[in-house]
Enzyme design. Sequence first.
Site, PDB file in Angstrom:
ATOM      1  N   SER A   1       8.206  13.778   9.070  1.00  0.00           N
ATOM      2  CA  SER A   1       8.954  13.160   9.672  1.00  0.00           C
ATOM      3  C   SER A   1      10.705  12.835   9.095  1.00  0.00           C
ATOM      4  O   SER A   1      10.625  11.926   9.077  1.00  0.00           O
ATOM      5  CB  SER A   1       8.319  11.661  10.483  1.00  0.00           C
ATOM      6  OG  SER A   1       9.408  11.595  11.412  1.00  0.00           O
TER       7      SER A   1
ATOM      8  N   GLU B   1     -11.573   2.366  -1.290  1.00  0.00           N
ATOM      9  CA  GLU B   1     -10.226   3.139  -0.675  1.00  0.00           C
ATOM     10  C   GLU B   1     -10.926   2.665   1.157  1.00  0.00           C
ATOM     11  O   GLU B   1      -9.751   2.872   1.705  1.00  0.00           O
ATOM     12  CB  GLU B   1     -10.511   4.277  -0.476  1.00  0.00           C
ATOM     13  CG  GLU B   1     -10.169   5.040  -1.608  1.00  0.00           C
ATOM     14  CD  GLU B   1      -9.169   6.634  -2.226  1.00  0.00           C
ATOM     15  OE1 GLU B   1      -9.299   7.167  -0.835  1.00  0.00           O
ATOM     16  OE2 GLU B   1      -8.482   6.593  -3.207  1.00  0.00           O
TER      17      GLU B   1
ATOM     18  N   ALA C   1      -8.279  15.317   4.217  1.00  0.00           N
ATOM     19  CA  ALA C   1      -6.421  15.061   3.543  1.00  0.00           C
ATOM     20  C   ALA C   1      -6.763  13.936   2.463  1.00  0.00           C
ATOM     21  O   ALA C   1      -7.612  13.448   2.712  1.00  0.00           O
ATOM     22  CB  ALA C   1      -6.190  14.356   4.564  1.00  0.00           C
TER      23      ALA C   1
ATOM     24  N   GLU D   1      16.539   3.620   5.504  1.00  0.00           N
ATOM     25  CA  GLU D   1      15.523   3.047   5.065  1.00  0.00           C
ATOM     26  C   GLU D   1      15.029   4.552   5.529  1.00  0.00           C
ATOM     27  O   GLU D   1      14.511   5.179   6.445  1.00  0.00           O
ATOM     28  CB  GLU D   1      14.598   2.061   5.553  1.00  0.00           C
ATOM     29  CG  GLU D   1      15.796   0.576   5.894  1.00  0.00           C
ATOM     30  CD  GLU D   1      16.777   0.751   6.608  1.00  0.00           C
ATOM     31  OE1 GLU D   1      16.454   1.316   7.816  1.00  0.00           O
ATOM     32  OE2 GLU D   1      18.037   0.223   5.587  1.00  0.00           O
TER      33      GLU D   1
ATOM     34  N   GLU E   1     -12.779   3.580   3.480  1.00  0.00           N
ATOM     35  CA  GLU E   1     -13.330   4.913   4.267  1.00  0.00           C
ATOM     36  C   GLU E   1     -14.418   4.445   4.387  1.00  0.00           C
ATOM     37  O   GLU E   1     -15.358   4.613   3.852  1.00  0.00           O
ATOM     38  CB  GLU E   1     -12.759   5.828   3.452  1.00  0.00           C
ATOM     39  CG  GLU E   1     -10.971   6.485   2.227  1.00  0.00           C
ATOM     40  CD  GLU E   1     -11.470   7.572   1.840  1.00  0.00           C
ATOM     41  OE1 GLU E   1     -10.435   8.604   1.560  1.00  0.00           O
ATOM     42  OE2 GLU E   1     -12.577   7.780   1.234  1.00  0.00           O
TER      43      GLU E   1
ATOM     44  N   PHE F   1       0.174  -0.930  -0.393  1.00  0.00           N
ATOM     45  CA  PHE F   1      -0.059  -0.183   0.027  1.00  0.00           C
ATOM     46  C   PHE F   1       0.873   1.271  -0.035  1.00  0.00           C
ATOM     47  O   PHE F   1       0.662   2.758  -0.593  1.00  0.00           O
ATOM     48  CB  PHE F   1      -0.755   0.091   1.424  1.00  0.00           C
ATOM     49  CG  PHE F   1      -2.322   1.482   1.012  1.00  0.00           C
ATOM     50  CD1 PHE F   1      -2.907   1.093   0.019  1.00  0.00           C
ATOM     51  CD2 PHE F   1      -2.502   1.979   2.431  1.00  0.00           C
ATOM     52  CE1 PHE F   1      -3.554   1.879   0.384  1.00  0.00           C
ATOM     53  CE2 PHE F   1      -2.294   3.139   1.693  1.00  0.00           C
ATOM     54  CZ  PHE F   1      -3.685   3.158   1.068  1.00  0.00           C
TER      55      PHE F   1
ATOM     56  N   GLU G   1       7.264  12.151   2.788  1.00  0.00           N
ATOM     57  CA  GLU G   1       6.692  12.651   3.139  1.00  0.00           C
ATOM     58  C   GLU G   1       5.892  14.183   3.703  1.00  0.00           C
ATOM     59  O   GLU G   1       6.741  15.105   4.725  1.00  0.00           O
ATOM     60  CB  GLU G   1       5.395  12.517   3.820  1.00  0.00           C
ATOM     61  CG  GLU G   1       3.567  12.493   4.080  1.00  0.00           C
ATOM     62  CD  GLU G   1       2.672  12.421   4.698  1.00  0.00           C
ATOM     63  OE1 GLU G   1       1.490  12.266   4.239  1.00  0.00           O
ATOM     64  OE2 GLU G   1       3.175  11.249   5.462  1.00  0.00           O
TER      65      GLU G   1
END
Length: 208
Positions: A130, A159, A93, A49, A161, A25, A136
């Site tokens: 982060s 999705e 979002a 990583e 949701e 995913f 991201e």
Amino acid sequence: MGETNPVFDHDDVEIQSDEVLFQGFFQVRGLTLRHRLFDGGWSAPMKRELFWRENATCVLPYDPVRDEVVLIEQFRAGALGREASPWLLEVVAGINEPGDSAEVTATREAQEEAGLELAALEHICDYLVSPGGTNELVHLYGACVDASGAGGIHGLDHENEDIRVQPLAFTEAMDALKTGRIWNAPAFMSLQWLALNRDRLRREWGGC
């Protein structure tokens, strides 16, 4: 000795390898790199990583007439194992689709997740989620909406949701911040922004 206050950029990083370690995913990539040091020279090669994903856009819908925000509530696997519930109160979002601007993403996600039309958008900030472990970047916005009909269950079935829309008075939202009911960064940051700009927005946005 190197410069007293060197200014580094991308040119001061040497990426020796970049490979996809996992693709599901989401994606995990492994980098081998070295970078320049503040006191001169280069670091030893190191492995890192990274949780890799496209930029995301978050938007706080606010009704300046009703003095309400519209938040959404949904399950988040990343909140499992904590004392608080893994059903979080969040802002709207979504991940930016290739070629889409942050504004396009905000408009699309507001409709899909909350059934809202955005009458005005104001950019709050862009921030790295982060950077020690993920690339991201989040584009954070506030939006003017008519919250009079907000509510119900929304989201896309394909999705997985299951989103409950929660209109809250401004004072209720701020209480949720103080008590820890809201504990995710985009909601926290955007509500703090609203607290600082609320009077101005009510003047400028009016009834959108």
